[in-house]
Design an enzyme around this catalytic site. Structure first.
Site, PDB file in Angstrom:
ATOM      1  N   GLY A 154     -32.508  -2.937 -29.000  1.00 33.74           N
ATOM      2  CA  GLY A 154     -33.186  -2.218 -29.436  1.00 33.74           C
ATOM      3  C   GLY A 154     -33.015  -0.835 -28.323  1.00 33.74           C
ATOM      4  N   CYS A 155     -33.281   0.272 -28.872  1.00 27.91           N
ATOM      5  CA  CYS A 155     -33.451   1.337 -27.808  1.00 27.91           C
ATOM      6  C   CYS A 155     -34.572   2.096 -28.272  1.00 27.91           C
ATOM      7  CB  CYS A 155     -32.020   2.200 -27.999  1.00 27.91           C
ATOM      8  SG  CYS A 155     -31.876   2.776 -29.734  1.00 27.91           S
ATOM      9  N   ARG A 156     -34.832   3.397 -28.319  1.00 28.77           N
ATOM     10  CA  ARG A 156     -36.023   4.351 -28.541  1.00 28.77           C
ATOM     11  C   ARG A 156     -35.985   4.376 -30.052  1.00 28.77           C
ATOM     12  NH1 ARG A 156     -37.373   9.533 -29.469  1.00 28.77           N
ATOM     13  NH2 ARG A 156     -39.586  10.064 -28.973  1.00 28.77           N
TER      14      ARG A 156
END
Length: 153
Positions: free
Chosen positions: A103-105
């Protein structure tokens, strides 16, 4: 970057073969997880969470138990500097058969990271659709503007 080949009628037949990048993209579509499913998988302890945001964003808030390996080292108006040791650093933390949610933003950078990991031989990598923000929205559905608080997912 090169031209397209076999685009005309009656091409040589090679246009039916997928490139490695196309195969990885197809794998990612099948290896995407939404926020609700990610929460369930993380809660069941069958998957680990790899956060690919930059360190300063990770420090503002992250999934409990997450590990951070930034995909980009810096992002400026002039461009993005990719972490040249990304796959090597992830390999030092996780086995290639370990189950990971990346995951990232917002889900864009993690999609790129997931592609790189699949191309490097990781077998059980899933991209978090919508990123960390989708987890926050899932945990707080009434909240329209989520804060970067640590979630228990």
């Amino acid at each position: 970057m090169g031209s397209l080949r076999g685009g005309g009628v009656g091409g040589g037949g090679s246009h039916n073969k997928k490139t490695a990048a196309e195969e990885a993209a197809t794998m990612i579509l099948g290896n995407t997880v939404d926020a609700d499913e990610a929460c369930a998988l993380l809660s069941s302890a069958t998957h680990q969470y790899l956060d690919v945001r930059m360190w300063e964003d990770f420090d503002k808030g992250h999934v409990a138990g997450a590990r951070n390996v930034p995909y980009y080292l810096s992002v400026t108006p002039h461009g993005k500097e990719k972490n040249p040791h990304f796959v090597e650093q992830v390999s030092a933390l996780y086995a290639k058969d370990q189950r990971l949610i990346v995951g990232c933003r917002s889900g864009i950078r993690s999609k790129l990271a997931t592609t790189d990991l699949i191309n490097a031989g990781f077998k059980n990598v899933r991209n978090l659709e919508g990123g960390y923000l989708s987890l926050l929205r899932s945990a707080n559905p009434q909240q329209h503007h989520p804060t970067d608080a640590t979630t228990t997912a």
